[in-house]
Design a protein around this motif. Structure first.
Motif, mmCIF file in Angstrom:
data_model
loop_
_atom_site.group_PDB
_atom_site.id
_atom_site.type_symbol
_atom_site.label_atom_id
_atom_site.label_comp_id
_atom_site.label_asym_id
_atom_site.label_seq_id
_atom_site.Cartn_x
_atom_site.Cartn_y
_atom_site.Cartn_z
ATOM 1 N N LEU A 86 -8.143 4.142 7.562
ATOM 2 C CA LEU A 86 -6.699 4.075 8.109
ATOM 3 C C LEU A 86 -5.782 4.753 6.927
ATOM 4 C CD1 LEU A 86 -4.925 3.189 10.662
ATOM 5 C CD2 LEU A 86 -4.442 0.964 9.289
ATOM 6 N N ALA A 87 -5.068 5.676 7.240
ATOM 7 C CA ALA A 87 -4.336 6.327 6.308
ATOM 8 C C ALA A 87 -2.780 6.390 6.363
ATOM 9 C CB ALA A 87 -4.644 7.952 5.938
ATOM 10 N N SER A 94 6.225 -0.517 3.606
ATOM 11 C CA SER A 94 5.450 -0.646 4.519
ATOM 12 C C SER A 94 4.668 0.716 4.977
ATOM 13 C CB SER A 94 6.158 -1.442 5.781
ATOM 14 O OG SER A 94 5.148 -1.925 6.906
ATOM 15 N N VAL A 95 3.945 0.268 6.231
ATOM 16 C CA VAL A 95 3.249 1.462 6.783
ATOM 17 C C VAL A 95 4.240 2.400 7.749
ATOM 18 C CG1 VAL A 95 0.693 0.608 6.785
ATOM 19 C CG2 VAL A 95 2.173 0.088 8.762
ATOM 20 N N SER A 135 -3.829 5.450 1.021
ATOM 21 C CA SER A 135 -2.328 5.618 0.847
ATOM 22 C C SER A 135 -1.750 6.290 -0.339
ATOM 23 C CB SER A 135 -1.675 3.927 1.066
ATOM 24 O OG SER A 135 -0.254 4.130 1.212
ATOM 25 N N THR A 136 -0.329 6.634 -0.456
ATOM 26 C CA THR A 136 0.118 7.038 -1.444
ATOM 27 C C THR A 136 1.813 6.637 -1.315
ATOM 28 O OG1 THR A 136 0.878 9.373 -0.248
ATOM 29 C CG2 THR A 136 -1.282 9.299 -1.706
ATOM 30 N N ALA A 137 2.178 6.513 -2.607
ATOM 31 C CA ALA A 137 3.762 6.220 -2.620
ATOM 32 C C ALA A 137 4.270 7.134 -3.554
ATOM 33 C CB ALA A 137 3.787 4.763 -2.847
ATOM 34 N N GLY A 138 5.761 7.460 -3.396
ATOM 35 C CA GLY A 138 6.373 8.198 -4.688
ATOM 36 C C GLY A 138 6.812 7.432 -5.743
ATOM 37 N N PHE A 145 1.732 -1.297 -2.926
ATOM 38 C CA PHE A 145 0.691 -1.439 -1.805
ATOM 39 C C PHE A 145 0.334 -2.748 -1.416
ATOM 40 C CE2 PHE A 145 -0.316 2.504 -4.355
ATOM 41 C CZ PHE A 145 0.053 3.595 -3.661
ATOM 42 N N ASP A 146 0.845 -3.714 -2.256
ATOM 43 C CA ASP A 146 0.361 -5.205 -2.019
ATOM 44 C C ASP A 146 1.115 -5.729 -0.610
ATOM 45 O OD1 ASP A 146 -0.821 -5.056 -4.409
ATOM 46 O OD2 ASP A 146 0.572 -6.121 -5.372
ATOM 47 N N TYR A 147 2.146 -5.053 -0.155
ATOM 48 C CA TYR A 147 2.969 -5.697 0.981
ATOM 49 C C TYR A 147 2.444 -5.228 2.150
ATOM 50 C CZ TYR A 147 6.490 -6.189 -2.792
ATOM 51 O OH TYR A 147 6.742 -6.770 -4.207
ATOM 52 N N VAL A 148 1.434 -4.125 2.028
ATOM 53 C CA VAL A 148 0.916 -3.579 3.374
ATOM 54 C C VAL A 148 -0.390 -4.084 3.531
ATOM 55 C CG1 VAL A 148 -0.214 -1.403 4.208
ATOM 56 C CG2 VAL A 148 2.055 -1.306 2.915
#
Length: 204
Positions: A86-87, A94-95, A135-138, A145-148
Protein backbone atom coordinates in the motif's frame (compact mmCIF):
# COMPACT_ATOMS: atom_id res chain seq x y z
CA UNK A 1 16.07 -24.50 -7.73
CA UNK A 2 13.04 -22.50 -8.93
CA UNK A 3 9.85 -22.78 -6.94
CA UNK A 4 6.63 -23.69 -8.76
CA UNK A 5 4.60 -21.70 -6.25
CA UNK A 6 3.04 -18.54 -7.67
CA UNK A 7 3.22 -15.58 -5.30
CA UNK A 8 0.68 -12.91 -6.18
CA UNK A 9 1.89 -9.38 -5.45
CA UNK A 10 -0.47 -6.41 -5.50
CA UNK A 11 0.81 -2.85 -5.44
CA UNK A 12 -1.71 -0.08 -4.74
CA UNK A 13 -0.64 3.47 -5.54
CA UNK A 14 -2.63 6.07 -3.66
CA UNK A 15 -0.82 9.11 -5.01
CA UNK A 16 -2.84 11.57 -7.10
CA UNK A 17 0.37 12.36 -8.97
CA UNK A 18 1.64 10.07 -11.73
CA UNK A 19 5.24 8.92 -11.29
CA UNK A 20 5.65 10.82 -8.04
CA UNK A 21 8.20 9.88 -5.39
CA UNK A 22 5.98 7.36 -3.64
CA UNK A 23 4.90 5.65 -6.84
CA UNK A 24 8.53 5.35 -7.94
CA UNK A 25 9.38 3.74 -4.61
CA UNK A 26 6.45 1.35 -5.05
CA UNK A 27 7.76 0.50 -8.52
CA UNK A 28 11.12 -0.44 -6.97
CA UNK A 29 9.36 -2.82 -4.58
CA UNK A 30 7.35 -4.37 -7.39
CA UNK A 31 10.43 -4.74 -9.58
CA UNK A 32 12.15 -6.67 -6.81
CA UNK A 33 9.08 -8.86 -6.41
CA UNK A 34 8.91 -9.48 -10.16
CA UNK A 35 12.59 -10.32 -10.43
CA UNK A 36 12.10 -12.90 -7.66
CA UNK A 37 9.38 -14.60 -9.69
CA UNK A 38 6.28 -12.90 -8.26
CA UNK A 39 3.15 -12.36 -10.33
CA UNK A 40 2.90 -8.57 -10.01
CA UNK A 41 -0.04 -6.24 -10.55
CA UNK A 42 -0.09 -2.49 -9.92
CA UNK A 43 -3.29 -0.54 -9.30
CA UNK A 44 -3.36 3.26 -9.50
CA UNK A 45 -6.28 4.53 -7.45
CA UNK A 46 -6.37 7.86 -9.28
CA UNK A 47 -7.54 5.99 -12.39
CA UNK A 48 -10.45 4.27 -10.64
CA UNK A 49 -13.98 5.50 -10.11
CA UNK A 50 -15.23 4.98 -6.57
CA UNK A 51 -17.16 6.57 -3.73
CA UNK A 52 -16.24 7.03 -0.09
CA UNK A 53 -17.95 5.04 2.64
CA UNK A 54 -21.43 6.47 3.25
CA UNK A 55 -21.58 5.42 6.90
CA UNK A 56 -24.92 3.72 6.30
CA UNK A 57 -23.92 0.66 8.40
CA UNK A 58 -25.93 -1.65 6.13
CA UNK A 59 -22.87 -3.91 5.94
CA UNK A 60 -23.30 -4.49 9.68
CA UNK A 61 -26.38 -6.56 8.83
CA UNK A 62 -25.52 -7.96 5.40
CA UNK A 63 -21.72 -8.16 5.43
CA UNK A 64 -21.77 -6.56 1.98
CA UNK A 65 -21.05 -2.99 0.94
CA UNK A 66 -24.06 -1.47 -0.83
CA UNK A 67 -21.78 0.60 -3.05
CA UNK A 68 -20.69 -1.21 -6.21
CA UNK A 69 -17.88 0.44 -8.12
CA UNK A 70 -14.21 -0.12 -8.94
CA UNK A 71 -13.33 -0.85 -5.31
CA UNK A 72 -15.61 -3.88 -5.25
CA UNK A 73 -13.30 -5.81 -7.55
CA UNK A 74 -10.19 -4.33 -5.99
CA UNK A 75 -11.04 -5.71 -2.57
CA UNK A 76 -11.35 -9.15 -4.13
CA UNK A 77 -7.80 -8.74 -5.45
CA UNK A 78 -6.55 -7.59 -2.05
CA UNK A 79 -8.04 -10.61 -0.33
CA UNK A 80 -6.47 -13.00 -2.85
CA UNK A 81 -3.00 -11.41 -2.94
CA UNK A 82 -0.12 -13.00 -1.06
CA UNK A 83 1.72 -9.68 -0.74
CA UNK A 84 0.06 -6.27 -0.68
CA UNK A 85 2.04 -3.04 -0.93
CA UNK A 86 0.00 0.00 0.00
CA UNK A 87 1.67 3.22 -1.16
CA UNK A 88 0.78 6.76 -0.14
CA UNK A 89 2.68 9.99 0.26
CA UNK A 90 2.10 11.90 3.47
CA UNK A 91 -0.51 14.62 3.04
CA UNK A 92 -1.37 16.72 6.12
CA UNK A 93 0.27 14.09 8.37
CA UNK A 94 -1.85 11.25 6.99
CA UNK A 95 -2.51 9.14 3.91
CA UNK A 96 -4.02 10.66 0.79
CA UNK A 97 -7.77 10.94 0.26
CA UNK A 98 -7.49 8.19 -2.35
CA UNK A 99 -6.04 5.72 0.15
CA UNK A 100 -8.35 6.77 2.99
CA UNK A 101 -11.36 6.24 0.71
CA UNK A 102 -10.14 2.71 0.00
CA UNK A 103 -9.52 1.92 3.66
CA UNK A 104 -12.90 3.21 4.84
CA UNK A 105 -14.72 1.06 2.30
CA UNK A 106 -13.24 -1.98 4.03
CA UNK A 107 -15.76 -1.49 6.85
CA UNK A 108 -17.73 -4.43 5.50
CA UNK A 109 -14.83 -6.73 6.38
CA UNK A 110 -14.71 -5.32 9.91
CA UNK A 111 -18.46 -5.96 10.17
CA UNK A 112 -18.07 -9.54 9.04
CA UNK A 113 -15.25 -10.16 11.53
CA UNK A 114 -16.64 -8.48 14.64
CA UNK A 115 -20.42 -8.16 14.24
CA UNK A 116 -21.56 -11.01 12.00
CA UNK A 117 -18.58 -13.18 12.97
CA UNK A 118 -18.63 -15.07 9.68
CA UNK A 119 -15.12 -14.12 8.60
CA UNK A 120 -12.01 -15.38 10.34
CA UNK A 121 -8.35 -15.30 9.37
CA UNK A 122 -6.33 -17.82 11.33
CA UNK A 123 -2.76 -17.26 12.44
CA UNK A 124 -1.30 -19.23 9.53
CA UNK A 125 -3.28 -17.22 6.98
CA UNK A 126 -2.14 -13.90 8.41
CA UNK A 127 1.47 -15.08 8.61
CA UNK A 128 1.44 -15.95 4.92
CA UNK A 129 -0.15 -12.71 3.70
CA UNK A 130 2.38 -9.91 3.91
CA UNK A 131 1.58 -6.20 3.95
CA UNK A 132 3.97 -3.34 3.29
CA UNK A 133 3.39 0.39 3.61
CA UNK A 134 5.42 2.49 1.20
CA UNK A 135 5.61 6.24 1.64
CA UNK A 136 7.52 9.46 1.15
CA UNK A 137 7.24 12.87 2.76
CA UNK A 138 8.58 16.28 1.90
CA UNK A 139 9.35 17.29 5.49
CA UNK A 140 12.28 15.97 7.50
CA UNK A 141 10.42 15.16 10.74
CA UNK A 142 11.54 11.75 11.92
CA UNK A 143 8.05 10.93 13.25
CA UNK A 144 6.14 11.96 10.13
CA UNK A 145 5.21 8.36 9.28
CA UNK A 146 4.19 7.38 12.82
CA UNK A 147 0.77 9.02 12.57
CA UNK A 148 -0.23 6.83 9.65
CA UNK A 149 0.61 3.49 11.24
CA UNK A 150 -2.71 2.96 13.10
CA UNK A 151 -4.68 3.63 9.91
CA UNK A 152 -2.62 1.22 7.82
CA UNK A 153 -2.64 -1.36 10.62
CA UNK A 154 -6.45 -1.28 10.73
CA UNK A 155 -6.60 -1.83 6.97
CA UNK A 156 -4.25 -4.80 7.03
CA UNK A 157 -5.96 -6.32 10.07
CA UNK A 158 -9.38 -6.18 8.39
CA UNK A 159 -7.94 -7.88 5.30
CA UNK A 160 -6.19 -10.66 7.21
CA UNK A 161 -2.75 -9.33 6.31
CA UNK A 162 0.34 -9.18 8.49
CA UNK A 163 1.78 -5.65 8.65
CA UNK A 164 5.30 -6.67 7.74
CA UNK A 165 7.23 -3.44 7.26
CA UNK A 166 7.22 0.24 6.37
CA UNK A 167 9.49 1.44 3.58
CA UNK A 168 9.65 5.20 3.76
CA UNK A 169 11.78 8.22 2.97
CA UNK A 170 11.35 11.68 4.46
CA UNK A 171 13.07 14.91 3.45
CA UNK A 172 12.07 14.68 -0.20
CA UNK A 173 12.04 18.48 -0.51
CA UNK A 174 15.67 18.64 0.54
CA UNK A 175 16.92 15.61 -1.39
CA UNK A 176 15.25 16.66 -4.63
CA UNK A 177 13.07 13.59 -4.89
CA UNK A 178 13.44 9.86 -4.35
CA UNK A 179 16.26 9.64 -6.89
CA UNK A 180 18.35 11.51 -4.35
CA UNK A 181 17.89 8.60 -1.94
CA UNK A 182 19.17 5.59 -3.90
CA UNK A 183 19.67 3.59 -0.71
CA UNK A 184 15.92 3.73 -0.01
CA UNK A 185 15.12 2.70 -3.57
CA UNK A 186 17.44 -0.28 -3.17
CA UNK A 187 15.83 -1.16 0.17
CA UNK A 188 12.40 -1.17 -1.50
CA UNK A 189 13.67 -3.43 -4.29
CA UNK A 190 15.24 -5.82 -1.79
CA UNK A 191 12.10 -5.88 0.35
CA UNK A 192 9.96 -6.87 -2.62
CA UNK A 193 12.42 -9.53 -3.69
CA UNK A 194 12.86 -10.99 -0.21
CA UNK A 195 9.11 -11.05 0.47
CA UNK A 196 8.46 -13.19 -2.59
CA UNK A 197 11.40 -15.51 -1.92
CA UNK A 198 10.31 -15.94 1.69
CA UNK A 199 6.76 -16.95 0.82
CA UNK A 200 7.96 -19.19 -1.98
CA UNK A 201 10.23 -20.99 0.47
CA UNK A 202 13.33 -20.02 -1.42
CA UNK A 203 16.57 -18.49 -0.20
CA UNK A 204 18.41 -17.97 -3.50
Amino acid sequence: MVSDITINVLGISGSPRKNGNTEKLLDCFLKGAYDAGGAVEKIELRKLGYKSCMGCNKCHKSGVCVVHDDLTGLYMKILSADITALASPIYSMSVTAEIKGLIDRGQYLWARKFILEDLHFDENHVKNHKGFFISTAGMERTDVFDYVKPVVTAFFNDCGIEFTDTIAANGMDKSGGIEGRPEIMKSAYNAGREAVLSLAGRDD
